[in-house]
Design a protein around this motif. Structure first.
Motif, PDB file in Angstrom:
ATOM      1  N   GLU A  52      53.862  49.782  42.523  1.00  0.00           N
ATOM      2  CA  GLU A  52      54.564  49.400  41.293  1.00  0.00           C
ATOM      3  C   GLU A  52      54.400  50.458  40.210  1.00  0.00           C
ATOM      4  O   GLU A  52      55.365  50.802  39.504  1.00  0.00           O
ATOM      5  CB  GLU A  52      54.035  48.054  40.794  1.00  0.00           C
ATOM      6  N   GLN A  53      53.175  50.989  40.073  1.00  0.00           N
ATOM      7  CA  GLN A  53      52.954  52.016  39.050  1.00  0.00           C
ATOM      8  C   GLN A  53      53.688  53.299  39.403  1.00  0.00           C
ATOM      9  O   GLN A  53      54.254  53.962  38.519  1.00  0.00           O
ATOM     10  CB  GLN A  53      51.461  52.297  38.902  1.00  0.00           C
ATOM     11  N   GLN A  54      53.743  53.636  40.666  1.00  0.00           N
ATOM     12  CA  GLN A  54      54.485  54.825  41.082  1.00  0.00           C
ATOM     13  C   GLN A  54      55.961  54.682  40.737  1.00  0.00           C
ATOM     14  O   GLN A  54      56.603  55.649  40.286  1.00  0.00           O
ATOM     15  CB  GLN A  54      54.310  55.058  42.586  1.00  0.00           C
ATOM     16  N   ALA A  55      56.513  53.483  40.915  1.00  0.00           N
ATOM     17  CA  ALA A  55      57.912  53.245  40.573  1.00  0.00           C
ATOM     18  C   ALA A  55      58.138  53.430  39.074  1.00  0.00           C
ATOM     19  O   ALA A  55      59.179  53.967  38.644  1.00  0.00           O
ATOM     20  CB  ALA A  55      58.325  51.841  41.011  1.00  0.00           C
ATOM     21  N   ARG A  56      57.187  53.017  38.251  1.00  0.00           N
ATOM     22  CA  ARG A  56      57.297  53.211  36.799  1.00  0.00           C
ATOM     23  C   ARG A  56      57.310  54.697  36.459  1.00  0.00           C
ATOM     24  O   ARG A  56      58.090  55.146  35.608  1.00  0.00           O
ATOM     25  CB  ARG A  56      56.140  52.522  36.078  1.00  0.00           C
ATOM     26  N   PHE A  57      56.425  55.462  37.098  1.00  0.00           N
ATOM     27  CA  PHE A  57      56.383  56.898  36.855  1.00  0.00           C
ATOM     28  C   PHE A  57      57.700  57.559  37.253  1.00  0.00           C
ATOM     29  O   PHE A  57      58.255  58.385  36.503  1.00  0.00           O
ATOM     30  CB  PHE A  57      55.241  57.537  37.642  1.00  0.00           C
ATOM     31  N   GLU A  58      58.193  57.212  38.419  1.00  0.00           N
ATOM     32  CA  GLU A  58      59.426  57.846  38.909  1.00  0.00           C
ATOM     33  C   GLU A  58      60.618  57.448  38.056  1.00  0.00           C
ATOM     34  O   GLU A  58      61.529  58.257  37.833  1.00  0.00           O
ATOM     35  CB  GLU A  58      59.625  57.481  40.376  1.00  0.00           C
ATOM     36  N   ALA A  59      60.628  56.213  37.535  1.00  0.00           N
ATOM     37  CA  ALA A  59      61.694  55.792  36.630  1.00  0.00           C
ATOM     38  C   ALA A  59      61.670  56.585  35.330  1.00  0.00           C
ATOM     39  O   ALA A  59      62.705  56.785  34.677  1.00  0.00           O
ATOM     40  CB  ALA A  59      61.581  54.296  36.341  1.00  0.00           C
ATOM     41  N   ALA A  60      60.476  57.047  34.942  1.00  0.00           N
ATOM     42  CA  ALA A  60      60.332  57.858  33.726  1.00  0.00           C
ATOM     43  C   ALA A  60      60.578  59.339  33.986  1.00  0.00           C
ATOM     44  O   ALA A  60      60.471  60.149  33.058  1.00  0.00           O
ATOM     45  CB  ALA A  60      58.945  57.660  33.136  1.00  0.00           C
ATOM     46  N   GLY A  61      60.900  59.687  35.242  1.00  0.00           N
ATOM     47  CA  GLY A  61      61.272  61.064  35.551  1.00  0.00           C
ATOM     48  C   GLY A  61      60.248  61.857  36.317  1.00  0.00           C
ATOM     49  O   GLY A  61      60.461  63.057  36.569  1.00  0.00           O
ATOM     50  N   LEU A  62      59.135  61.252  36.711  1.00  0.00           N
ATOM     51  CA  LEU A  62      58.112  62.001  37.433  1.00  0.00           C
ATOM     52  C   LEU A  62      58.557  62.255  38.872  1.00  0.00           C
ATOM     53  O   LEU A  62      59.038  61.352  39.556  1.00  0.00           O
ATOM     54  CB  LEU A  62      56.787  61.229  37.451  1.00  0.00           C
ATOM     55  N   ALA A  63      58.379  63.484  39.322  1.00  0.00           N
ATOM     56  CA  ALA A  63      58.720  63.860  40.697  1.00  0.00           C
ATOM     57  C   ALA A  63      57.575  64.679  41.267  1.00  0.00           C
ATOM     58  O   ALA A  63      56.627  65.056  40.559  1.00  0.00           O
ATOM     59  CB  ALA A  63      60.023  64.663  40.720  1.00  0.00           C
ATOM     60  N   ALA A  64      57.639  64.943  42.560  1.00  0.00           N
ATOM     61  CA  ALA A  64      56.631  65.778  43.201  1.00  0.00           C
ATOM     62  C   ALA A  64      56.531  67.110  42.464  1.00  0.00           C
ATOM     63  O   ALA A  64      57.554  67.733  42.135  1.00  0.00           O
ATOM     64  CB  ALA A  64      56.984  66.001  44.661  1.00  0.00           C
ATOM     65  N   GLY A  65      55.313  67.542  42.185  1.00  0.00           N
ATOM     66  CA  GLY A  65      55.106  68.773  41.426  1.00  0.00           C
ATOM     67  C   GLY A  65      55.105  68.553  39.928  1.00  0.00           C
ATOM     68  O   GLY A  65      54.926  69.500  39.165  1.00  0.00           O
ATOM     69  N   GLY A  66      55.279  67.303  39.505  1.00  0.00           N
ATOM     70  CA  GLY A  66      55.262  66.991  38.077  1.00  0.00           C
ATOM     71  C   GLY A  66      53.846  66.823  37.555  1.00  0.00           C
ATOM     72  O   GLY A  66      52.860  67.015  38.271  1.00  0.00           O
ATOM     73  N   THR A  67      53.730  66.434  36.284  1.00  0.00           N
ATOM     74  CA  THR A  67      52.425  66.296  35.644  1.00  0.00           C
ATOM     75  C   THR A  67      52.365  65.008  34.842  1.00  0.00           C
ATOM     76  O   THR A  67      53.322  64.652  34.144  1.00  0.00           O
ATOM     77  CB  THR A  67      52.147  67.482  34.711  1.00  0.00           C
ATOM     78  N   VAL A  68      51.237  64.328  34.947  1.00  0.00           N
ATOM     79  CA  VAL A  68      51.027  63.105  34.182  1.00  0.00           C
ATOM     80  C   VAL A  68      49.599  63.098  33.671  1.00  0.00           C
ATOM     81  O   VAL A  68      48.664  63.443  34.391  1.00  0.00           O
ATOM     82  CB  VAL A  68      51.317  61.843  35.036  1.00  0.00           C
ATOM     83  N   ALA A  69      49.435  62.747  32.402  1.00  0.00           N
ATOM     84  CA  ALA A  69      48.105  62.600  31.809  1.00  0.00           C
ATOM     85  C   ALA A  69      47.789  61.115  31.705  1.00  0.00           C
ATOM     86  O   ALA A  69      48.607  60.330  31.228  1.00  0.00           O
ATOM     87  CB  ALA A  69      48.048  63.252  30.429  1.00  0.00           C
ATOM     88  N   VAL A  70      46.610  60.748  32.161  1.00  0.00           N
ATOM     89  CA  VAL A  70      46.158  59.363  32.114  1.00  0.00           C
ATOM     90  C   VAL A  70      45.103  59.254  31.012  1.00  0.00           C
ATOM     91  O   VAL A  70      44.030  59.847  31.109  1.00  0.00           O
ATOM     92  CB  VAL A  70      45.580  58.918  33.471  1.00  0.00           C
ATOM     93  N   ARG A  71      45.452  58.521  29.966  1.00  0.00           N
ATOM     94  CA  ARG A  71      44.517  58.315  28.844  1.00  0.00           C
ATOM     95  C   ARG A  71      44.239  56.818  28.734  1.00  0.00           C
ATOM     96  O   ARG A  71      44.786  56.118  27.881  1.00  0.00           O
ATOM     97  CB  ARG A  71      45.102  58.855  27.540  1.00  0.00           C
ATOM     98  N   LEU A  72      43.418  56.342  29.639  1.00  0.00           N
ATOM     99  CA  LEU A  72      43.116  54.918  29.734  1.00  0.00           C
ATOM    100  C   LEU A  72      41.611  54.714  29.873  1.00  0.00           C
ATOM    101  O   LEU A  72      40.920  55.548  30.451  1.00  0.00           O
ATOM    102  CB  LEU A  72      43.812  54.299  30.941  1.00  0.00           C
ATOM    103  N   PRO A  73      41.097  53.599  29.379  1.00  0.00           N
ATOM    104  CA  PRO A  73      39.687  53.291  29.609  1.00  0.00           C
ATOM    105  C   PRO A  73      39.474  52.878  31.055  1.00  0.00           C
ATOM    106  O   PRO A  73      40.448  52.595  31.777  1.00  0.00           O
ATOM    107  CB  PRO A  73      39.437  52.114  28.660  1.00  0.00           C
ATOM    108  N   PRO A  74      38.230  52.834  31.532  1.00  0.00           N
ATOM    109  CA  PRO A  74      37.977  52.338  32.881  1.00  0.00           C
ATOM    110  C   PRO A  74      38.605  50.952  33.059  1.00  0.00           C
ATOM    111  O   PRO A  74      38.326  50.030  32.287  1.00  0.00           O
ATOM    112  CB  PRO A  74      36.444  52.277  32.952  1.00  0.00           C
ATOM    113  N   SER A  75      39.466  50.822  34.033  1.00  0.00           N
ATOM    114  CA  SER A  75      40.224  49.585  34.208  1.00  0.00           C
ATOM    115  C   SER A  75      40.976  49.663  35.518  1.00  0.00           C
ATOM    116  O   SER A  75      41.117  50.744  36.113  1.00  0.00           O
ATOM    117  CB  SER A  75      41.225  49.399  33.052  1.00  0.00           C
ATOM    118  N   LEU A  76      41.478  48.515  35.954  1.00  0.00           N
ATOM    119  CA  LEU A  76      42.323  48.513  37.149  1.00  0.00           C
ATOM    120  C   LEU A  76      43.598  49.298  36.875  1.00  0.00           C
ATOM    121  O   LEU A  76      44.115  49.992  37.764  1.00  0.00           O
ATOM    122  CB  LEU A  76      42.647  47.072  37.555  1.00  0.00           C
ATOM    123  N   SER A  77      44.095  49.241  35.652  1.00  0.00           N
ATOM    124  CA  SER A  77      45.288  50.008  35.282  1.00  0.00           C
ATOM    125  C   SER A  77      45.042  51.507  35.392  1.00  0.00           C
ATOM    126  O   SER A  77      45.909  52.264  35.834  1.00  0.00           O
ATOM    127  CB  SER A  77      45.717  49.663  33.848  1.00  0.00           C
TER     128      SER A  77
END
Length: 474
Positions: A52-77
């Motif tokens: 489900e989270q991968q689908a959210r990323f891809e809907a926002a334009g993320l593709a192979a070779g892309g970049t994403v920064a995760v700024r979250l506290p320790p969590s399941l998310s």
């Protein structure tokens, strides 16, 4: 019981893009509990959340070779965001959620991710082992695709200076997982790891989360990082259990007056700074469990270990890790530089990383002794002083809970003391333990230390002096 050492072969052929996540981290019986984050999370449920989270990323334009920064506290998310980014074939940068807006802005400007996943609201609360957060995915104008083959970017702690951007490839992560699998006394399949170290930093991320997923050990994030919260997490299961944390957490547990005996608690393993001998004794005698230590770096993960406490201060290099000591400095063999972007060209030369840690290597036993930061050795009146020795002497004084010693125009010491202790007489007590040229010119008592995002005491002299002035004003 755990599997025999060597039974699990963790290094596998790396598939294209992010297939290694499915092949290694998400594989296995769907009913098997992979995580416990406020409640059990089966492998099937984890796979669903990551998809489900991968689908959210891809809907926002993320593709192979892309970049994403995760700024979250320790969590399941946070966990699902990391795995989903890798599964999409992207480069994932981890930013500690405790960074200030200014620090976070500087970090994002340096790494230029295409997407940032962050909490919807403010994250509050202290001593939490994990958080429940709603997240949003924010596309960034000017974000760039990955400029290297690194799948993970992390920032160094910045305890002594500006942070460095450190990159890890898939091969580097798999090699570290394999090192953990070959450690005889590290948790194995069917056991539990209660992870106290943050999963956004290398110890909690690789040694805890990724290793548990790959090796079949159940990963537990306690609700609270208090003595009661940690021990409840241990007591919640009957399987052999290991605590994975840092020395300050060991000290908190060791300070408990009447700790319960939990037969499933086999040991605690700490990474980071050295454990004080008094803390070791209180922990091992109080809990009837072993206290192991590891030496490692964000640049490479685990380097050397003593997981039973029987060889300390000497540590055995982890399987596959090659170290040597040159002019008192520990050098680590790496196939490539771990740094991304501009960095000191002298740090990595001819396949060797200069760690800036002081150490010695026993040629007869092969054991490595870590003596602290190399830059802790200074000259006072032509005489060599190891600031780590001064710190150790301060920490040995009754009531002193933490100490940092720096050198500018002279030696300066900053300490915190227990509530029941007094700061009176510290200088006089220290005078009986150290030669005059080793003694601090000034000694400041702080209510608490300013800390880096990873929880380490800041060692920047100007920041410490400002904290001392503020404390004096109060």
């Amino acid at each position: 019981m755990g599997s025999p050492v060597g039974e699990a072969e963790l290094i596998r052929p790396v598939c294209t893009e992010g297939a290694w996540v499915d092949d290694l981290l998400l594989q296995g019986d769907g009913e098997h509990v992979a995580l416990h984050v406020g409640g059990p999370v089966s492998r099937a449920e984890l796979r669903r959340l990551v998809t489900e989270q991968q689908a959210r990323f891809e809907a926002a334009g993320l593709a192979a070779g892309g970049t994403v920064a995760v700024r979250l506290p320790p969590s399941l998310s946070c966990i699902t965001a990391i795995l989903a980014g890798w599964r999409a074939g992207a480069q994932v940068a981890l930013l500690d959620y405790r960074l200030t807006v200014h620090e976070c802005g500087k970090a994002i400007a340096r790494i230029a991710p295409q997407l940032v996943v962050e909490p919807v609201g403010e994250v509050t609360g202290t001593l939490r082992g994990f958080f429940e957060v709603d997240t949003r995915v924010v596309p960034l104008r000017g974000g760039r695709p990955a400029g290297s083959e690194h799948v993970l970017l992390q920032l160094s702690s910045g305890s002594t200076g500006p942070s460095k951007v450190i990159g890890r490839t898939t091969g580097s992560l798999l090699a570290e997982l394999d090192r953990y699998a070959q450690l005889k006394h590290f948790p194995h399949r069917g056991e539990r790891i209660v992870v106290l170290a943050s999963v956004v930093h290398v110890l909690g991320l690789v040694g805890g989360l990724l290793y548990g997923l790959a090796g079949g050990a159940q990963v537990i994030l306690p609700a609270r990082l208090t003595v009661d919260g940690i021990l409840k997490a241990v007591a919640a299961g009957d399987e052999p259990t290991t605590l994975l944390g840092v020395p300050s957490q060991t000290a908190v547990l060791a300070a408990a007056r009447t700790p319960p005996r939990l037969p499933q608690l086999r040991r605690m393993i700490t990474g980071g700074e050295l454990v004080r001998p008094q803390v070791r004794e209180r922990f091992t005698s109080g809990y009837g469990a072993e206290l192991g230590v590891m030496y490692g770096m964000t640049e490479a993960g685990v380097i050397a270990t003593d997981l039973t406490g029987r060889t300390s201060p000497g540590l055995a290099p982890a399987p596959g890790m090659k170290v040597r000591v040159e002019e008192g400095q520990i050098l680590l063999a790496l196939p490539e530089s771990p740094y991304v972007g501009q960095t000191d060209p002298t740090r990595y030369v001819d396949g060797w990383l200069r760690t800036k840690d002081a150490g010695s290597l026993d040629e007869a036993t092969g054991l490595l002794t870590v003596l602290g930061r190399l830059d802790s050795q200074v000259s006072v009146g032509g005489l060599k002083v190891d600031l780590a020795e001064v710190e150790a002497s301060l920490l040995a004084l009754p009531g002193v809970t933490e100490a940092v010693v720096v050198h500018g125009t002279g030696i300066e010491a900053f300490v915190t003391v227990a509530r029941t202790a007094t700061s009176d007489g510290l200088a006089e007590s220290l005078a009986t333990r150290l030669a005059p040229y080793k003694r601090p010119r000034t000694l400041h008592v702080l209510p608490e230390f300013p800390r880096t995002a990873t929880g380490k005491p800041v060692r920047n002299a100007e920041i410490l002096r400002a904290a001392a002035r503020s404390a004096a004003g109060v």
